[in-house]
Scaffold this active site. Sequence first.
Site, PDB file in Angstrom:
ATOM      1  N   ASP A 132       0.797  -1.239   0.000  1.00  0.00           N
ATOM      2  CA  ASP A 132       0.000   0.000   0.000  1.00  0.00           C
ATOM      3  C   ASP A 132       0.832   1.293   0.000  1.00  0.00           C
ATOM      4  OD1 ASP A 132      -2.142  -1.703   0.143  1.00  0.00           O
ATOM      5  OD2 ASP A 132      -2.423  -1.474   2.309  1.00  0.00           O
ATOM      6  N   ARG A 167     -14.439   0.277 -25.643  1.00  0.00           N
ATOM      7  CA  ARG A 167     -15.117   0.186 -24.346  1.00  0.00           C
ATOM      8  C   ARG A 167     -14.489   1.121 -23.299  1.00  0.00           C
ATOM      9  NH1 ARG A 167     -15.794  -6.389 -24.391  1.00  0.00           N
ATOM     10  NH2 ARG A 167     -17.970  -6.382 -25.018  1.00  0.00           N
ATOM     11  N   MET A 174      -5.728  -2.341  -5.510  1.00  0.00           N
ATOM     12  CA  MET A 174      -5.717  -2.343  -4.040  1.00  0.00           C
ATOM     13  C   MET A 174      -5.105  -1.045  -3.488  1.00  0.00           C
ATOM     14  SD  MET A 174      -4.763  -6.145  -2.786  1.00  0.00           S
ATOM     15  CE  MET A 174      -6.032  -7.389  -2.569  1.00  0.00           C
TER      16      MET A 174
HETATM   17  O1  F6P Z   1      -2.615  -4.042   3.045  1.00  0.00           O
HETATM   18  C1  F6P Z   1      -2.423  -4.801   1.889  1.00  0.00           C
HETATM   19  C2  F6P Z   1      -3.731  -5.158   1.250  1.00  0.00           C
HETATM   20  O2  F6P Z   1      -3.465  -5.907   0.065  1.00  0.00           O
HETATM   21  C3  F6P Z   1      -4.645  -3.979   0.912  1.00  0.00           C
HETATM   22  O3  F6P Z   1      -4.265  -3.302  -0.254  1.00  0.00           O
HETATM   23  C4  F6P Z   1      -5.968  -4.672   0.825  1.00  0.00           C
HETATM   24  O4  F6P Z   1      -7.019  -3.752   1.101  1.00  0.00           O
HETATM   25  C5  F6P Z   1      -5.886  -5.715   1.893  1.00  0.00           C
HETATM   26  O5  F6P Z   1      -4.496  -5.958   2.123  1.00  0.00           O
HETATM   27  C6  F6P Z   1      -6.553  -7.029   1.568  1.00  0.00           C
HETATM   28  O6  F6P Z   1      -6.421  -7.850   2.674  1.00  0.00           O
HETATM   29  P1  F6P Z   1      -6.761  -9.407   2.674  1.00  0.00           P
HETATM   30  O7  F6P Z   1      -5.694 -10.112   1.881  1.00  0.00           O
HETATM   31  O8  F6P Z   1      -6.730  -9.785   4.111  1.00  0.00           O
HETATM   32  O9  F6P Z   1      -8.091  -9.548   2.020  1.00  0.00           O
END
Ligand code: F6P
Length: 327
Positions: A132, A167, A174
């Site tokens: 992130d 399209r 994420m």
């Molecule tokens: O913090 C890393 C991350 O991949 C975020 O980008 C995402 O919101 C979250 O973890 C997803 O978490 P999980 O793998 O527990 O669903």
Amino acid sequence: MAKGIKRIAVFTSGGDAPGMNAAIRAVVRAATYHNLHVYGIQRGYDGMIHGQIARLETSDVGNIIHRGGTILKTARSKEFMTVEGRRLAYESLVANDIDGCVAIGGNGTFTGAKIFSEEYDIPMIGIPGTIDNDLYGTDFTIGFDTAINTAMEAADKIRDTADSHNRLFFVEVMGRHAGYIALHSAIGCGASGMIIPEVNFTIESLVKTLKQGAKRKKPFGLIIVAEGNPLGGATEIAKKVQAKFDYYDTKVAIIGHLQRGGSPTCSDRVLATRLGHGSVEALLDGQNNVMIGLINNKIVYTTFADAIEKGKPIDEDVIKMANILAL
Ligand code: F6P
């Protein structure tokens, strides 16, 4: 030099990130160089609580620098958030004669580390490992560079089919509450737009921009959507846009956990190696309760509190530039 550091433990916690293995390797090899014994804790704080601790030798971390995931496994521990869980974790570290810990993870990991450091006297150094890139105290976190390249490559592929069919695609990436992955992958793939939590968007303003593109007979559209933006996910946004603007056939692609895997890029491996090596030096220097990061290519320490609470705002000029070039 801190007296009495002879045995250290390393663990990965929270969401995995490409480059975590490179960091583990660096911790083990740097510690071994300094004649320390290193222990690996399986499954983050959960493994700490339940005594899943085993010796790691230099040879155990051979052939892992290029591998995604984490050889130590990971978890988001609910038990560690309780007083009793942390007490058990402490007892298990004491039972294994651990003098210091290296925690590789993100926000949740350092929230736990901060509380633990306030309650117990085992020094803890954090290494920022999260795709992130949302931690204060480091320009980049381990895994971010790999994730943005994965997102960009996926968006490049979607662009081909979007162009062929005229399209409009909403591609969701994420990043939890941060727009770094969206911003960087949008710039990298030359997207027509991006929706990130750091900027106030409305469906109306988005439709207005898309109409301008349609007027110029733009053959297709590619909008990168950060999962954490307040307008909702890509599916929700696509529905709302399609209802107000049907010039294009609208489609959605959610890249999801693809962004968390894969072989780390060279930048992530180098970052992980420098921080892994640096974390051992930090423990030996008597540092405690800090995250190690790289700012302007120099090692810096930031308290866990600042790393998780201060926030890392996206540079407004970069956002402005991305918007100008997307037109
Ligand atoms: O913090 C890393 C991350 O991949 C975020 O980008 C995402 O919101 C979250 O973890 C997803 O978490 P999980 O793998 O527990 O669903």
